[in-house]
Scaffold this motif. Structure first.
Motif, PDB file in Angstrom:
ATOM      1  N   ALA A  47       0.852  -1.193   0.000  1.00 24.00           N
ATOM      2  CA  ALA A  47       0.000   0.000   0.000  1.00 24.00           C
ATOM      3  C   ALA A  47       0.890   1.246   0.000  1.00 24.00           C
ATOM      4  CB  ALA A  47      -0.899   0.002   1.225  1.00 24.00           C
ATOM      5  N   SER A  48       0.551   2.202  -0.833  1.00 25.54           N
ATOM      6  CA  SER A  48       1.369   3.410  -0.960  1.00 25.54           C
ATOM      7  C   SER A  48       1.149   4.333   0.236  1.00 25.54           C
ATOM      8  CB  SER A  48       1.030   4.158  -2.254  1.00 25.54           C
ATOM      9  OG  SER A  48       1.377   3.382  -3.381  1.00 25.54           O
ATOM     10  N   ILE A  49       2.240   4.698   0.898  1.00 28.45           N
ATOM     11  CA  ILE A  49       2.179   5.636   2.013  1.00 28.45           C
ATOM     12  C   ILE A  49       3.230   6.718   1.799  1.00 28.45           C
ATOM     13  CG2 ILE A  49       1.380   3.847   3.597  1.00 28.45           C
ATOM     14  CD1 ILE A  49       4.215   3.837   4.803  1.00 28.45           C
ATOM     15  N   ALA A  50       3.112   7.775   2.562  1.00 29.22           N
ATOM     16  CA  ALA A  50       4.106   8.848   2.550  1.00 29.22           C
ATOM     17  C   ALA A  50       4.602   9.067   3.977  1.00 29.22           C
ATOM     18  CB  ALA A  50       3.513  10.133   1.985  1.00 29.22           C
ATOM     19  N   ILE A  51       5.823   9.553   4.103  1.00 34.98           N
ATOM     20  CA  ILE A  51       6.447   9.789   5.402  1.00 34.98           C
ATOM     21  C   ILE A  51       6.692  11.275   5.577  1.00 34.98           C
ATOM     22  CG2 ILE A  51       8.381   9.260   6.917  1.00 34.98           C
ATOM     23  CD1 ILE A  51       6.695   6.821   6.239  1.00 34.98           C
ATOM     24  N   LEU A  52       6.193  11.803   6.679  1.00 32.38           N
ATOM     25  CA  LEU A  52       6.487  13.185   7.065  1.00 32.38           C
ATOM     26  C   LEU A  52       7.288  13.117   8.363  1.00 32.38           C
ATOM     27  CD1 LEU A  52       6.325  16.231   6.913  1.00 32.38           C
ATOM     28  CD2 LEU A  52       3.984  16.117   7.800  1.00 32.38           C
ATOM     29  N   ASP A  53       8.606  13.162   8.218  1.00 31.25           N
ATOM     30  CA  ASP A  53       9.510  12.991   9.349  1.00 31.25           C
ATOM     31  C   ASP A  53      10.032  14.356   9.789  1.00 31.25           C
ATOM     32  OD1 ASP A  53      11.322  12.232  11.241  1.00 31.25           O
ATOM     33  OD2 ASP A  53      12.342  10.745  10.001  1.00 31.25           O
ATOM     34  N   LEU A  63      12.217   3.161  12.453  1.00 28.55           N
ATOM     35  CA  LEU A  63      10.788   2.844  12.396  1.00 28.55           C
ATOM     36  C   LEU A  63      10.270   2.886  10.960  1.00 28.55           C
ATOM     37  CD1 LEU A  63       9.472   4.739  15.543  1.00 28.55           C
ATOM     38  CD2 LEU A  63       9.414   2.270  15.167  1.00 28.55           C
ATOM     39  N   THR A  64      10.729   3.853  10.182  1.00 29.51           N
ATOM     40  CA  THR A  64      10.331   3.938   8.775  1.00 29.51           C
ATOM     41  C   THR A  64      10.767   2.692   8.024  1.00 29.51           C
ATOM     42  OG1 THR A  64      10.453   6.359   8.781  1.00 29.51           O
ATOM     43  CG2 THR A  64      10.579   5.257   6.646  1.00 29.51           C
ATOM     44  N   GLN A  65      12.000   2.263   8.271  1.00 29.13           N
ATOM     45  CA  GLN A  65      12.497   1.060   7.624  1.00 29.13           C
ATOM     46  C   GLN A  65      11.696  -0.160   8.042  1.00 29.13           C
ATOM     47  OE1 GLN A  65      14.609   0.825   5.187  1.00 29.13           O
ATOM     48  NE2 GLN A  65      14.403  -1.406   5.117  1.00 29.13           N
ATOM     49  N   LEU A  68       8.466  -0.145   5.999  1.00 26.48           N
ATOM     50  CA  LEU A  68       8.638  -0.432   4.578  1.00 26.48           C
ATOM     51  C   LEU A  68       9.122  -1.851   4.325  1.00 26.48           C
ATOM     52  CD1 LEU A  68      10.233   2.952   3.392  1.00 26.48           C
ATOM     53  CD2 LEU A  68       7.828   2.277   3.450  1.00 26.48           C
ATOM     54  N   SER A  69       9.825  -2.424   5.277  1.00 33.14           N
ATOM     55  CA  SER A  69      10.330  -3.790   5.097  1.00 33.14           C
ATOM     56  C   SER A  69       9.305  -4.850   5.486  1.00 33.14           C
ATOM     57  CB  SER A  69      11.607  -3.992   5.920  1.00 33.14           C
ATOM     58  OG  SER A  69      11.343  -3.858   7.304  1.00 33.14           O
ATOM     59  N   SER A  70       8.163  -4.412   5.993  1.00 31.31           N
ATOM     60  CA  SER A  70       7.141  -5.373   6.426  1.00 31.31           C
ATOM     61  C   SER A  70       6.440  -6.051   5.264  1.00 31.31           C
ATOM     62  CB  SER A  70       6.097  -4.665   7.300  1.00 31.31           C
ATOM     63  OG  SER A  70       5.368  -3.715   6.533  1.00 31.31           O
ATOM     64  N   GLY A  71       6.511  -5.440   4.077  1.00 26.89           N
ATOM     65  CA  GLY A  71       5.791  -5.969   2.927  1.00 26.89           C
ATOM     66  C   GLY A  71       4.384  -5.425   2.804  1.00 26.89           C
ATOM     67  N   ALA A 135      -0.206  -0.631  10.749  1.00 28.98           N
ATOM     68  CA  ALA A 135       0.882   0.245  11.191  1.00 28.98           C
ATOM     69  C   ALA A 135       1.012   0.236  12.712  1.00 28.98           C
ATOM     70  CB  ALA A 135       0.645   1.662  10.688  1.00 28.98           C
ATOM     71  N   GLU A 136      -0.128   0.290  13.415  1.00 27.08           N
ATOM     72  CA  GLU A 136      -0.094   0.234  14.873  1.00 27.08           C
ATOM     73  C   GLU A 136       0.505  -1.083  15.351  1.00 27.08           C
ATOM     74  OE1 GLU A 136      -3.791   2.899  16.489  1.00 27.08           O
ATOM     75  OE2 GLU A 136      -4.282   1.020  15.490  1.00 27.08           O
ATOM     76  N   GLY A 137       0.195  -2.171  14.652  1.00 28.61           N
ATOM     77  CA  GLY A 137       0.759  -3.460  15.022  1.00 28.61           C
ATOM     78  C   GLY A 137       2.268  -3.500  14.853  1.00 28.61           C
ATOM     79  N   ILE A 138       2.766  -2.860  13.791  1.00 31.72           N
ATOM     80  CA  ILE A 138       4.216  -2.817  13.569  1.00 31.72           C
ATOM     81  C   ILE A 138       4.903  -2.002  14.659  1.00 31.72           C
ATOM     82  CG2 ILE A 138       6.002  -1.919  12.013  1.00 31.72           C
ATOM     83  CD1 ILE A 138       4.159  -2.689   9.689  1.00 31.72           C
ATOM     84  N   PHE A 139       4.308  -0.861  15.046  1.00 34.43           N
ATOM     85  CA  PHE A 139       4.881  -0.052  16.121  1.00 34.43           C
ATOM     86  C   PHE A 139       4.878  -0.821  17.444  1.00 34.43           C
ATOM     87  CE2 PHE A 139       3.490   3.844  13.572  1.00 34.43           C
ATOM     88  CZ  PHE A 139       4.767   4.029  13.055  1.00 34.43           C
ATOM     89  N   ALA A 140       3.773  -1.518  17.711  1.00 36.60           N
ATOM     90  CA  ALA A 140       3.680  -2.291  18.945  1.00 36.60           C
ATOM     91  C   ALA A 140       4.703  -3.417  18.963  1.00 36.60           C
ATOM     92  CB  ALA A 140       2.270  -2.848  19.107  1.00 36.60           C
ATOM     93  N   SER A 141       4.881  -4.086  17.806  1.00 34.26           N
ATOM     94  CA  SER A 141       5.870  -5.156  17.721  1.00 34.26           C
ATOM     95  C   SER A 141       7.277  -4.614  17.928  1.00 34.26           C
ATOM     96  CB  SER A 141       5.762  -5.843  16.360  1.00 34.26           C
ATOM     97  OG  SER A 141       6.785  -6.797  16.190  1.00 34.26           O
TER      98      SER A 141
END
Length: 363
Positions: A47-53, A63-65, A68-71, A135-141
């Motif tokens: 899914a296409s996302i954008a990053i505002l860092d 965290l960005t990596q 993006l590496s999650s697939g 995304a929340e799941g990735i942050f929690a993991s």
């Protein structure tokens, strides 16, 4: 018994000689299984996302990596300010923007907590919900690994804060009704003339093929527009679906799509030999693609590459994008001109092929 066996053999030969029957018996079930199997999925892929860092520190890069590496996500752009978020959504570029607060890593180290905002395009509420949850799941993991603690994701839904499913269904239903009803009615129109024998009278009349086609299409244009207006009115007054953009532009786009659907119906009618074949072609060739491959119910981004390519030749896909952009996002012609040109191209193609078919009949 021999007579019965001979009769059965005759029926088998009759079936095998009719390619339409073979199509219904063998090809259609295989096509349905393949399309349903690949299209109906709740998975998120690329899914296409954008990053505002706003922090640009080691933690936000990590965290960005991780995202993006999650697939699940594919980075479309790096934004520099909040003002770029809505244009990115209007351009159909991204479905979610991840916003890291300033001094993200420093806040984690000193205060034990830091904020990240997930801004989702909720014109498709199901997809927005899944994107934010993934995304929340990735942050929690990531936090559970002991690397960081106290990441506080804040989810913000653009265009549909309450995640009303009707916001997604109204544009899709409008596309489906206009396509099926208009195409089916016009396809049956000419095949009826063929069955009654009056088509030959039209073909030898002084009318040109284009005039015959336009004469067949015109009566249905107003009726289809009445359907479109009725759907918009019900959506607005009954279900509370907003019309944030120009109502005039929206109606003009509905008119364009109606003409497209009618032109496709005329093309089908020039190919079909009778009303039953025309109805079958309209239902099978239009209903499944409209429901499955237009993005009406299932996100096109989640489908395999071959189906994503095929979806580009499904006119309702582009019409649904136009309707959502105008109704929910308040976008003008500047944001839908590409999709509009694609629909115009389809109209020209279908009318040209229909006229050619008429000319073949005249020769």
């Amino acid at each position: 018994m021999n007579r019965f066996i001979a009769f059965v053999k005759k029926e088998f030969l009759h079936i095998f000689r009719d390619y339409r029957t073979m199509l219904i018996l063998f090809i259609m079930p295989i096509a349905q299984i393949l399309i349903f199997g690949f299209a109906i999925t709740t998975e998120i892929k690329d899914a296409s996302i954008a990053i505002l860092d706003k922090s640009k520190d080691e933690v936000t890069r990590e965290l960005t990596q991780k995202l993006l590496s999650s697939g699940y996500f594919n980075n479309d752009a790096y934004l520099t300010s909040e003002s770029q978020i809505e244009p990115a959504f209007n351009d159909q570029r991204v479905k979610m923007v991840v916003v890291f607060e300033p001094e993200f890593g420093r806040n984690l180290q000193k205060e034990g907590t830091a904020n990240v905002q997930l801004v989702c395009d909720a014109s498709d509420p199901n997809q927005a919900r899944m994107l934010s949850q993934f995304a929340e799941g990735i942050f929690a993991s990531y936090a559970s690994q002991g690397v960081v603690k106290g990441i506080q994701p804040e989810v913000r839904m653009f265009y549909n804060e309450s995640l009303e499913g009707v916001y997604m269904s109204i544009p899709g239903i409008m596309a489906m009704i206009l396509m099926l009803v208009s195409a089916m009615m016009t396809s049956i129109s000419i095949t009826r003339e063929k069955e009654y024998g009056s088509m030959e009278v039209l073909l030898i009349s002084p009318l040109k093929p284009l005039q015959i086609i336009m004469g067949k299409v015109t009566p249905y244009v107003m009726m289809a527009l009445i359907n479109a207006v009725s759907i918009l009115a019900l959506g607005y007054f009954v279900f509370g679906v907003p019309v944030k953009g120009s109502i005039i532009l929206l109606l003009m786009e509905c008119l364009l799509f109606t003409i497209l659907a009618l032109s496709l119906g005329i093309l089908i009618s020039t190919v079909a030999k009778n009303q039953m074949v025309a109805m079958f072609m309209s239902m099978f060739a239009l209903m499944l693609p409209v429901i499955l491959l237009s993005g009406f119910i299932f996100p096109v981004e989640n489908m395999p590459l071959p189906l994503r390519i095929i979806s580009n030749i499904i006119p309702p896909k582009w019409f649904i994008i136009i309707v959502k952009t105008i109704m929910l996002k308040g976008g003008g012609l500047l944001y839908v001109w590409k999709e509009t040109l694609i629909l115009i191209g389809f109209v020209v193609l279908f009318v040209t092929l229909s006229v050619k078919k008429f000319k073949i009949r005249l020769q």
